[in-house]
Design a protein around this motif. Structure first.
Motif, PDB file in Angstrom:
ATOM      1  N   VAL A 152      -6.661 -15.946  45.521  1.00 61.07           N
ATOM      2  CA  VAL A 152      -7.821 -15.089  45.277  1.00 61.07           C
ATOM      3  C   VAL A 152      -8.020 -15.006  43.768  1.00 61.07           C
ATOM      4  CG1 VAL A 152      -8.828 -12.809  45.626  1.00 61.07           C
ATOM      5  CG2 VAL A 152      -7.292 -13.770  47.360  1.00 61.07           C
ATOM      6  N   ARG A 153      -9.156 -15.543  43.306  1.00 61.88           N
ATOM      7  CA  ARG A 153      -9.458 -15.515  41.872  1.00 61.88           C
ATOM      8  C   ARG A 153     -10.063 -14.177  41.501  1.00 61.88           C
ATOM      9  NH1 ARG A 153     -13.001 -20.785  41.155  1.00 61.88           N
ATOM     10  NH2 ARG A 153     -14.439 -19.090  41.341  1.00 61.88           N
ATOM     11  N   GLY A 154      -9.768 -13.708  40.329  1.00 60.96           N
ATOM     12  CA  GLY A 154     -10.362 -12.479  39.819  1.00 60.96           C
ATOM     13  C   GLY A 154      -9.766 -11.222  40.420  1.00 60.96           C
ATOM     14  N   ALA A 155      -8.649 -11.331  41.096  1.00 55.28           N
ATOM     15  CA  ALA A 155      -8.023 -10.154  41.701  1.00 55.28           C
ATOM     16  C   ALA A 155      -7.653  -9.159  40.610  1.00 55.28           C
ATOM     17  CB  ALA A 155      -6.778 -10.563  42.472  1.00 55.28           C
ATOM     18  N   GLY A 156      -7.968  -7.914  40.847  1.00 53.03           N
ATOM     19  CA  GLY A 156      -7.674  -6.870  39.877  1.00 53.03           C
ATOM     20  C   GLY A 156      -8.751  -6.688  38.826  1.00 53.03           C
ATOM     21  N   SER A 157      -9.833  -7.444  38.910  1.00 54.94           N
ATOM     22  CA  SER A 157     -10.873  -7.350  37.882  1.00 54.94           C
ATOM     23  C   SER A 157     -11.605  -6.010  37.929  1.00 54.94           C
ATOM     24  CB  SER A 157     -11.867  -8.499  38.013  1.00 54.94           C
ATOM     25  OG  SER A 157     -12.519  -8.436  39.260  1.00 54.94           O
ATOM     26  N   LEU A 158     -11.558  -5.335  39.057  1.00 58.18           N
ATOM     27  CA  LEU A 158     -12.225  -4.029  39.174  1.00 58.18           C
ATOM     28  C   LEU A 158     -11.272  -2.867  38.950  1.00 58.18           C
ATOM     29  CD1 LEU A 158     -14.458  -4.773  42.264  1.00 58.18           C
ATOM     30  CD2 LEU A 158     -15.147  -4.639  39.879  1.00 58.18           C
ATOM     31  N   LYS A 159     -10.052  -3.166  38.549  1.00 63.45           N
ATOM     32  CA  LYS A 159      -9.065  -2.120  38.326  1.00 63.45           C
ATOM     33  C   LYS A 159      -9.570  -1.168  37.239  1.00 63.45           C
ATOM     34  CE  LYS A 159      -4.133  -1.631  37.765  1.00 63.45           C
ATOM     35  NZ  LYS A 159      -2.873  -2.353  37.585  1.00 63.45           N
ATOM     36  N   GLY A 160      -9.503   0.111  37.525  1.00 63.45           N
ATOM     37  CA  GLY A 160      -9.991   1.102  36.575  1.00 63.45           C
ATOM     38  C   GLY A 160     -11.469   1.394  36.735  1.00 63.45           C
ATOM     39  N   SER A 161     -12.131   0.707  37.650  1.00 63.70           N
ATOM     40  CA  SER A 161     -13.549   0.904  37.898  1.00 63.70           C
ATOM     41  C   SER A 161     -13.739   1.931  39.009  1.00 63.70           C
ATOM     42  CB  SER A 161     -14.173  -0.428  38.325  1.00 63.70           C
ATOM     43  OG  SER A 161     -15.490  -0.236  38.785  1.00 63.70           O
ATOM     44  N   GLU A 162     -14.908   2.545  39.052  1.00 67.10           N
ATOM     45  CA  GLU A 162     -15.217   3.501  40.107  1.00 67.10           C
ATOM     46  C   GLU A 162     -15.660   2.807  41.395  1.00 67.10           C
ATOM     47  OE1 GLU A 162     -17.876   6.569  38.844  1.00 67.10           O
ATOM     48  OE2 GLU A 162     -16.845   6.808  36.932  1.00 67.10           O
ATOM     49  N   PHE A 163     -15.878   1.499  41.334  1.00 63.70           N
ATOM     50  CA  PHE A 163     -16.321   0.743  42.495  1.00 63.70           C
ATOM     51  C   PHE A 163     -15.208   0.696  43.539  1.00 63.70           C
ATOM     52  CE2 PHE A 163     -16.862  -3.340  44.743  1.00 63.70           C
ATOM     53  CZ  PHE A 163     -18.122  -3.129  45.257  1.00 63.70           C
ATOM     54  N   GLN A 164     -15.519   1.010  44.781  1.00 62.99           N
ATOM     55  CA  GLN A 164     -14.546   1.021  45.859  1.00 62.99           C
ATOM     56  C   GLN A 164     -14.877  -0.083  46.856  1.00 62.99           C
ATOM     57  OE1 GLN A 164     -11.860   3.173  46.125  1.00 62.99           O
ATOM     58  NE2 GLN A 164     -12.429   3.781  44.060  1.00 62.99           N
ATOM     59  N   ILE A 165     -13.877  -0.839  47.261  1.00 62.67           N
ATOM     60  CA  ILE A 165     -14.058  -1.872  48.287  1.00 62.67           C
ATOM     61  C   ILE A 165     -13.593  -1.284  49.605  1.00 62.67           C
ATOM     62  CG2 ILE A 165     -13.375  -4.162  49.062  1.00 62.67           C
ATOM     63  CD1 ILE A 165     -12.993  -4.901  46.134  1.00 62.67           C
ATOM     64  N   LYS A 166     -14.461  -1.350  50.607  1.00 63.75           N
ATOM     65  CA  LYS A 166     -14.129  -0.799  51.919  1.00 63.75           C
ATOM     66  C   LYS A 166     -13.084  -1.648  52.615  1.00 63.75           C
ATOM     67  CE  LYS A 166     -18.542   1.415  52.674  1.00 63.75           C
ATOM     68  NZ  LYS A 166     -19.671   1.583  53.578  1.00 63.75           N
ATOM     69  N   LYS A 167     -12.255  -1.010  53.408  1.00 60.84           N
ATOM     70  CA  LYS A 167     -11.265  -1.734  54.194  1.00 60.84           C
ATOM     71  C   LYS A 167     -11.991  -2.634  55.180  1.00 60.84           C
ATOM     72  CE  LYS A 167      -7.471   1.469  53.846  1.00 60.84           C
ATOM     73  NZ  LYS A 167      -6.374   2.124  54.538  1.00 60.84           N
ATOM     74  N   GLY A 168     -11.417  -3.787  55.431  1.00 61.79           N
ATOM     75  CA  GLY A 168     -12.022  -4.728  56.355  1.00 61.79           C
ATOM     76  C   GLY A 168     -12.877  -5.787  55.683  1.00 61.79           C
ATOM     77  N   VAL A 169     -13.147  -5.635  54.387  1.00 59.08           N
ATOM     78  CA  VAL A 169     -13.927  -6.642  53.667  1.00 59.08           C
ATOM     79  C   VAL A 169     -12.967  -7.737  53.219  1.00 59.08           C
ATOM     80  CG1 VAL A 169     -15.334  -7.100  51.623  1.00 59.08           C
ATOM     81  CG2 VAL A 169     -15.649  -4.989  52.902  1.00 59.08           C
ATOM     82  N   ASP A 170     -13.251  -8.971  53.613  1.00 53.76           N
ATOM     83  CA  ASP A 170     -12.416 -10.111  53.276  1.00 53.76           C
ATOM     84  C   ASP A 170     -12.909 -10.698  51.961  1.00 53.76           C
ATOM     85  OD1 ASP A 170     -10.944 -12.433  53.093  1.00 53.76           O
ATOM     86  OD2 ASP A 170     -11.408 -13.112  55.120  1.00 53.76           O
ATOM     87  N   LEU A 171     -12.105 -10.582  50.904  1.00 59.41           N
ATOM     88  CA  LEU A 171     -12.526 -11.040  49.585  1.00 59.41           C
ATOM     89  C   LEU A 171     -12.519 -12.554  49.447  1.00 59.41           C
ATOM     90  CD1 LEU A 171     -10.804  -8.373  47.340  1.00 59.41           C
ATOM     91  CD2 LEU A 171     -13.139  -8.413  48.197  1.00 59.41           C
ATOM     92  N   THR A 172     -12.030 -13.258  50.461  1.00 61.86           N
ATOM     93  CA  THR A 172     -12.060 -14.723  50.422  1.00 61.86           C
ATOM     94  C   THR A 172     -13.340 -15.279  51.022  1.00 61.86           C
ATOM     95  OG1 THR A 172     -10.917 -14.936  52.547  1.00 61.86           O
ATOM     96  CG2 THR A 172      -9.542 -14.829  50.566  1.00 61.86           C
ATOM     97  N   LYS A 173     -14.206 -14.394  51.536  1.00 60.14           N
ATOM     98  CA  LYS A 173     -15.481 -14.792  52.133  1.00 60.14           C
ATOM     99  C   LYS A 173     -16.614 -14.117  51.369  1.00 60.14           C
ATOM    100  CE  LYS A 173     -13.466 -15.280  56.706  1.00 60.14           C
ATOM    101  NZ  LYS A 173     -13.427 -14.763  58.067  1.00 60.14           N
TER     102      LYS A 173
END
Length: 55
Positions: free
Chosen positions: A23-44
């Motif tokens: 997974v490229r760019g993993a952790g790029s949103l660290k410290g951001s207010e943006f939340q990724i919902k559970k169930g979202v596949d970051l490889t798609k």
């Protein structure tokens, strides 16, 4: 001069298939207010997954 960026990559194991995926760019949103919902596949593609959930 060529533009360069630092990319973080993480290798994770897909629980369903057992395959390892990078997974490229993993952790790029660290410290951001943006939340990724559970169930979202970051490889798609995220946009298509979001449209499926709303419809």
């Amino acid at each position: 001069m060529a533009k360069t960026t630092a990319q973080t990559t993480v290798t994770v194991r897909n629980a369903k298939t057992g395959k390892f995926v990078t997974v490229r760019g993993a952790g790029s949103l660290k410290g951001s207010e943006f939340q990724i919902k559970k169930g979202v596949d970051l490889t798609k593609p995220i946009a298509s997954q979001t449209l499926k959930r709303k419809g």
